[in-house]
Write a protein that holds these residues in place. Sequence first.
Motif, PDB file in Angstrom:
ATOM      1  N   ASP A   1       0.830  -1.196   0.000  1.00  0.00           N
ATOM      2  CA  ASP A   1       0.000   0.000   0.000  1.00  0.00           C
ATOM      3  C   ASP A   1       0.872   1.256   0.000  1.00  0.00           C
ATOM      4  O   ASP A   1       1.818   1.374   0.786  1.00  0.00           O
ATOM      5  CB  ASP A   1      -0.923  -0.006   1.229  1.00  0.00           C
ATOM      6  CG  ASP A   1      -2.035   1.025   1.126  1.00  0.00           C
ATOM      7  OD1 ASP A   1      -1.743   2.231   1.158  1.00  0.00           O
ATOM      8  OD2 ASP A   1      -3.206   0.610   1.026  1.00  0.00           O
ATOM      9  N   LYS A   2       0.545   2.205  -0.855  1.00  0.00           N
ATOM     10  CA  LYS A   2       1.368   3.411  -0.997  1.00  0.00           C
ATOM     11  C   LYS A   2       1.377   4.275   0.255  1.00  0.00           C
ATOM     12  O   LYS A   2       2.281   5.093   0.458  1.00  0.00           O
ATOM     13  CB  LYS A   2       0.885   4.233  -2.193  1.00  0.00           C
ATOM     14  CG  LYS A   2      -0.544   4.758  -2.063  1.00  0.00           C
ATOM     15  CD  LYS A   2      -0.957   5.525  -3.311  1.00  0.00           C
ATOM     16  CE  LYS A   2      -2.377   6.070  -3.183  1.00  0.00           C
ATOM     17  NZ  LYS A   2      -2.797   6.796  -4.412  1.00  0.00           N
TER      18      LYS A   2
ATOM     19  N   GLN B   1       4.707   3.890   2.332  1.00  0.00           N
ATOM     20  CA  GLN B   1       5.858   4.680   1.872  1.00  0.00           C
ATOM     21  C   GLN B   1       5.642   6.167   2.141  1.00  0.00           C
ATOM     22  O   GLN B   1       6.578   6.878   2.524  1.00  0.00           O
ATOM     23  CB  GLN B   1       6.092   4.444   0.382  1.00  0.00           C
ATOM     24  CG  GLN B   1       7.349   5.109  -0.155  1.00  0.00           C
ATOM     25  CD  GLN B   1       8.604   4.678   0.584  1.00  0.00           C
ATOM     26  OE1 GLN B   1       8.869   3.478   0.745  1.00  0.00           O
ATOM     27  NE2 GLN B   1       9.393   5.637   1.053  1.00  0.00           N
ATOM     28  N   GLN B   2       4.418   6.636   1.967  1.00  0.00           N
ATOM     29  CA  GLN B   2       4.131   8.045   2.270  1.00  0.00           C
ATOM     30  C   GLN B   2       4.379   8.346   3.745  1.00  0.00           C
ATOM     31  O   GLN B   2       4.876   9.419   4.101  1.00  0.00           O
ATOM     32  CB  GLN B   2       2.680   8.361   1.900  1.00  0.00           C
ATOM     33  CG  GLN B   2       2.403   8.369   0.408  1.00  0.00           C
ATOM     34  CD  GLN B   2       0.918   8.467   0.083  1.00  0.00           C
ATOM     35  OE1 GLN B   2       0.053   8.322   0.965  1.00  0.00           O
ATOM     36  NE2 GLN B   2       0.598   8.686  -1.193  1.00  0.00           N
ATOM     37  N   THR B   3       4.039   7.399   4.590  1.00  0.00           N
ATOM     38  CA  THR B   3       4.250   7.579   6.031  1.00  0.00           C
ATOM     39  C   THR B   3       5.738   7.606   6.360  1.00  0.00           C
ATOM     40  O   THR B   3       6.186   8.397   7.203  1.00  0.00           O
ATOM     41  CB  THR B   3       3.558   6.444   6.805  1.00  0.00           C
ATOM     42  OG1 THR B   3       2.171   6.427   6.481  1.00  0.00           O
ATOM     43  CG2 THR B   3       3.706   6.644   8.306  1.00  0.00           C
ATOM     44  N   ILE B   4       6.505   6.737   5.697  1.00  0.00           N
ATOM     45  CA  ILE B   4       7.957   6.740   5.904  1.00  0.00           C
ATOM     46  C   ILE B   4       8.543   8.090   5.493  1.00  0.00           C
ATOM     47  O   ILE B   4       9.396   8.661   6.193  1.00  0.00           O
ATOM     48  CB  ILE B   4       8.614   5.590   5.116  1.00  0.00           C
ATOM     49  CG1 ILE B   4       8.194   4.244   5.716  1.00  0.00           C
ATOM     50  CG2 ILE B   4      10.137   5.723   5.108  1.00  0.00           C
ATOM     51  CD1 ILE B   4       8.632   3.039   4.906  1.00  0.00           C
TER      52      ILE B   4
ATOM     53  N   LEU C   1       4.838  -0.558  13.549  1.00  0.00           N
ATOM     54  CA  LEU C   1       3.513  -0.044  13.894  1.00  0.00           C
ATOM     55  C   LEU C   1       2.465  -0.488  12.884  1.00  0.00           C
ATOM     56  O   LEU C   1       1.328  -0.811  13.249  1.00  0.00           O
ATOM     57  CB  LEU C   1       3.555   1.479  14.004  1.00  0.00           C
ATOM     58  CG  LEU C   1       4.368   2.027  15.179  1.00  0.00           C
ATOM     59  CD1 LEU C   1       4.443   3.550  15.116  1.00  0.00           C
ATOM     60  CD2 LEU C   1       3.777   1.591  16.509  1.00  0.00           C
ATOM     61  N   PHE C   2       2.835  -0.517  11.609  1.00  0.00           N
ATOM     62  CA  PHE C   2       1.890  -1.020  10.606  1.00  0.00           C
ATOM     63  C   PHE C   2       1.624  -2.511  10.805  1.00  0.00           C
ATOM     64  O   PHE C   2       0.511  -2.984  10.548  1.00  0.00           O
ATOM     65  CB  PHE C   2       2.411  -0.750   9.195  1.00  0.00           C
ATOM     66  CG  PHE C   2       2.080   0.625   8.674  1.00  0.00           C
ATOM     67  CD1 PHE C   2       0.789   0.938   8.280  1.00  0.00           C
ATOM     68  CD2 PHE C   2       3.052   1.608   8.599  1.00  0.00           C
ATOM     69  CE1 PHE C   2       0.470   2.204   7.806  1.00  0.00           C
ATOM     70  CE2 PHE C   2       2.749   2.874   8.127  1.00  0.00           C
ATOM     71  CZ  PHE C   2       1.455   3.182   7.726  1.00  0.00           C
TER      72      PHE C   2
END
Length: 569
Positions: free
Chosen positions: A431-432, A435-438, A453-454
């Motif tokens: 799920d994109k 990566q956006q969260t990173i 956490l995910f």
Amino acid sequence: MRDLAQIQQTEYDVIIIGGGINGAGVARDAALRGLKTILVEQNDFASGSSSWSSRLIHGGLRYLEHFEFPLVRESLKEREILLRIAPHLVAPLQLTIPVYRDCAKRNSKADRSRPYWQIWAGMMLYDLLSFDKTLPVHRMLPQAKFKQLFRTLEAENLVGGSQYYDAQVALAERLCLENIISAQNAGAIALNYLEVMELPLENSRITGVVCQDKLTGQRIVLRGSPDAVIINTAGPWIDQVCQRGSKAGNQFTIGNANKNGGTKGSHLVVDKFPGAPATTLYVEAKSDGRPFFIIPWLGKYLIGTTDLSYQGDLKQIKADNHEIDYLLQEVNSVIPTANLKRDDVRFTYSGVRPLPNSEGKKPGSITRKHIIFDHHQEGVDNLFSLIGGKLTTYRHVGEEMVDQILRRMKRSPRSCQTAFLPLPGCILPQDKRIQQTINEYGSSLSIETIYYLFSVYGAIALEVLALTKENPTLGECISPDLLDIKAQIVYAVTKESAHTLVDILRRRSTLAINGHYGLNLLPVVTKTLQQYCGWNLQECDRACADYRFYMEYNCIPDYQLCQQLRKFD
């Protein structure tokens, strides 16, 4: 906040007693079908049988021996559904069965293993009953191939083995919690620490449910609509709930309150050991032929389970020294290099399976099929009790129960949505948003922490991480050797109905199984609660005492008590 005054003013179509996985599944389905629903749980959500299992989502291979083909088929179908609607919590799991030549007459009290051909036939039937699965089919391993792949397993009398796939829910408590959250999102009310004290009966109907808030001592009455239905999903406590009936001020037992015949199952948690397999082992004990599992779990190994008749206190259930020694001995028998000892045990948990009362039967032969008992035959028109049931089939139980509710209420059928509607945390690894969260949090948190956490919360991790924006110190790790952060403590209390340290460390997170039963983490956890959740020093001291009591009477082996408790006093 728990607005008990407002809750008392509302009329409910469905009142569910018991907040384990089955009660949560019923609440979710009922709310999604438009029924005004409330669920109450005397302790914490998933604090009973739901957190005591082997954490497998499986068809029940050994049920085939008892010709329970419909149960196996139901379980395998539900396994596929959970892999689809909760991929962040339910993952494929490879299991390996070593097959040994029958040497019972010489060395053991029972057959050590089924014959190779019988295992092969069972595997073929298991694949046939899971014809719509997405997991790989089984494979049989002849002796030479098996020995090559599993060099550390006992080789004497080994004739080969088999490998197949089921699934694992490592965080079974969070599976229950996400069903609660989904029910709440659909309009249901779910309250933990609200104990049922009385079920008033008038003209063959329960008119309401009298409860006591265990946090404040306040008594309230939950009011049912004119055609309301009461659902008893209290697991091992279903008989106790039926004993709360009342009429004209007099207590009485609703019907024959002897429907539950649960058995005790205990598990051990150990660190990785010499010869530990990368796959789950499904083996039969050398001493008595009883099947048990050795399961990779959260970087450790989960070993269990026992299966003993139990009539004791349901609040304090603990793996005794005999069970611990039995499980350690059996692991050492199948993996001689393991050499596990009592000091290797890092955590234990034990509970009672909510099985139908089956006097005279061996614990392992009691059916795992659930029964929806209609108390109409006992003179109560609007009460159903769930007898038995298993973690894997909770969703289907909810569907069946709500179908019964709608028929009893004489309301038009409404389609069930739970088989295809994802749970709130549903997210796939690619799920994109990950990566956006990173990219967003990578400068303040490690990539390992974000991925962790995910793995715990799924998409809900975004809400946990949002707390670190408001208070950057909540992004700090709880302990240098853990990936858990302080925001998880705050989120558990403010968003996930956690009220005690056991709730936080044992069920909202896995902190209790890391290190020293979580005892070493109490100072940083209580400091965070005081700083961000409004707990005062007295509340924290009392909570720490309660936590130690719980660990002592439920999780820490007797031979470790002095060592563990004194170290962190």
